[in-house]
Enzyme design. Structure first.
Site, PDB file in Angstrom:
ATOM      1  N   GLN A   1      68.247 -67.481  36.229  1.00  0.00           N
ATOM      2  CA  GLN A   1      67.522 -66.210  36.031  1.00  0.00           C
ATOM      3  C   GLN A   1      68.323 -65.040  36.607  1.00  0.00           C
ATOM      4  O   GLN A   1      67.737 -64.042  37.037  1.00  0.00           O
ATOM      5  CB  GLN A   1      66.156 -66.273  36.708  1.00  0.00           C
ATOM      6  CG  GLN A   1      65.083 -66.986  35.909  1.00  0.00           C
ATOM      7  CD  GLN A   1      64.708 -66.240  34.620  1.00  0.00           C
ATOM      8  OE1 GLN A   1      64.894 -65.039  34.492  1.00  0.00           O
ATOM      9  NE2 GLN A   1      64.191 -66.958  33.657  1.00  0.00           N
ATOM     10  N   SER A   2      69.634 -65.154  36.617  1.00  0.00           N
ATOM     11  CA  SER A   2      70.468 -64.126  37.249  1.00  0.00           C
ATOM     12  C   SER A   2      70.282 -62.725  36.647  1.00  0.00           C
ATOM     13  O   SER A   2      70.457 -62.527  35.436  1.00  0.00           O
ATOM     14  CB  SER A   2      71.935 -64.547  37.109  1.00  0.00           C
ATOM     15  OG  SER A   2      72.786 -63.474  37.429  1.00  0.00           O
ATOM     16  N   ASN A   3      69.950 -61.771  37.509  1.00  0.00           N
ATOM     17  CA  ASN A   3      69.883 -60.365  37.079  1.00  0.00           C
ATOM     18  C   ASN A   3      71.282 -59.851  36.781  1.00  0.00           C
ATOM     19  O   ASN A   3      71.492 -59.042  35.884  1.00  0.00           O
ATOM     20  CB  ASN A   3      69.296 -59.494  38.198  1.00  0.00           C
ATOM     21  CG  ASN A   3      67.867 -59.847  38.501  1.00  0.00           C
ATOM     22  OD1 ASN A   3      67.018 -59.805  37.621  1.00  0.00           O
ATOM     23  ND2 ASN A   3      67.585 -60.208  39.743  1.00  0.00           N
TER      24      ASN A   3
ATOM     25  N   ALA B   1      73.859 -61.548  35.659  1.00  0.00           N
ATOM     26  CA  ALA B   1      74.338 -62.045  34.362  1.00  0.00           C
ATOM     27  C   ALA B   1      73.752 -61.182  33.244  1.00  0.00           C
ATOM     28  O   ALA B   1      74.460 -60.764  32.323  1.00  0.00           O
ATOM     29  CB  ALA B   1      73.940 -63.505  34.193  1.00  0.00           C
TER      30      ALA B   1
END
Ligand SMILES: Cc1ncc(COP(=O)(O)O)c(C=O)c1O
Length: 307
Positions: free
Chosen positions: A65-67, A69
């Protein structure tokens, strides 16, 4: 001092919202670029270098859930670059939040297990080699070049007001390194810097943040004072991205009371951690919390909010 060039990707300055006489929030959730957040500030520098290197694609990594990325994917696509993402975890059947957005924008996604993640740099190098013409951005955009984004943020803050304390979340260390450098460059030595780590521990981040700063000092021929900087460990809870019912309730209440939406991975842990630190250490004066974005992660916790 050498100052690198950058792109202009977001709205500046981000506003500061007054919560009370002693608490203010810097709205980096409103960087204004597609979907906002702190990563856009770092990407102004990193994507400038990517374009200048002649790359046709950027490759970066992060949690599922990387912001970071997601911010990289949207900024890169808008600049005409392709995107490849190495994500830690498994692809769920139902894609939510940042993962949904990364799929929607057509990023080339590869996942790795927690064990494989230890070798993320090597995996990214091999993948970049295979893809060709690829610029690698480290996890969280956290290197000395990316840190310039938060030097600029500090310069912005100085024009907006005087604060005794600045609080923010740390996940990969670039925001902290940039704010330390920014405090020095603006000679704001009266401001204490406080961060709340959302993973790992104080020792890990002391090493990580100071190694980014060592690099920063060498690359840009400047010395950075590291005093009056505090890492407040103890708010990770059960682990990275693991949110207690109490935290979910606090995020919901703050949102209903103020209209400010935090997230359960970064800003929620940091904001409510800050409140505990201010109370237990009896800190006085004006505190500024930097809201570093991350709202999309909330969608991955929808079942928790609807209870
Ligand atoms: C919303 C949000 N806040 C804070 C951080 C932490 O910033 P940094 O990685 O620079 O420590 C991140 C990313 O890791 C983030 O996505």
């Amino acid at each position: 001092m050498i100052r690198p060039e950058k792109l202009e990707l977001h709205m500046k300055p981000t506003p500061i919202t007054k919560i009370s006489e002693s608490l203010y929030v810097k709205r980096d959730d409103r960087t204004g670029f597609t979907l906002g957040g702190n990563k856009i500030r770092k990407l102004e520098y990193l994507l400038k270098e990517a374009i200048e290197s002649g790359a046709k694609r950027v490759l970066t990594c992060g949690g599922i859930q990387s912001n970071h990325a997601r911010a990289t994917a949207f900024a890169a696509k808008e600049l005409g670059l392709e995107v490849a993402l190495l994500l830690r975890g498994e692809l769920p059947k139902d894609r939510q939040g940042n993962l949904l957005l990364n799929s929607l924008i057509g990023a080339d996604i590869k996942t790795v297990s927690q064990v494989e993640w230890e070798d993320k740099e090597t995996i990214m190098e091999y993948w970049a080699e295979e893809l060709g013409d690829t610029y690698i951005i480290p996890e969280g955009g956290s290197n000395s070049l990316g840190s310039w984004g938060y030097v600029c943020a500090f310069e912005e803050i100085v024009k907006q007001g005087e604060f005794d304390h600045i609080f923010f979340a740390t996940g990969s260390g670039g925001t902290a390194a940039g704010l330390l450098a920014g405090r020095d460059i603006t000679k704001s030595f009266g401001t204490s810097l406080h961060t709340i780590n959302v993973c790992d521990d104080e020792n890990y981040f002391n090493n990580k943040i100071f190694s980014i700063l060592d690099d920063f000092e060498k690359s840009y021929e400047v010395k950075v004072n590291r005093e009056n900087f505090h890492i407040h460990d103890g708010f990770v809870g059960e682990g990275y991205a693991m949110a207690s019912d109490q935290l979910i309730g606090q995020i919901k209440k703050l949102c209903q009371d103020t209209g400010i939406l935090l997230d359960p991975v970064y800003t929620g842990k940091a904001f409510f951690g800050m409140q505990q630190v201010i109370k237990s250490q009896k800190l006085t004066g004006k505190a500024l919390f930097i809201h570093t974005g991350g709202a999309f992660a909330n969608f991955a916790y929808s079942d928790r909010y609807s209870k």
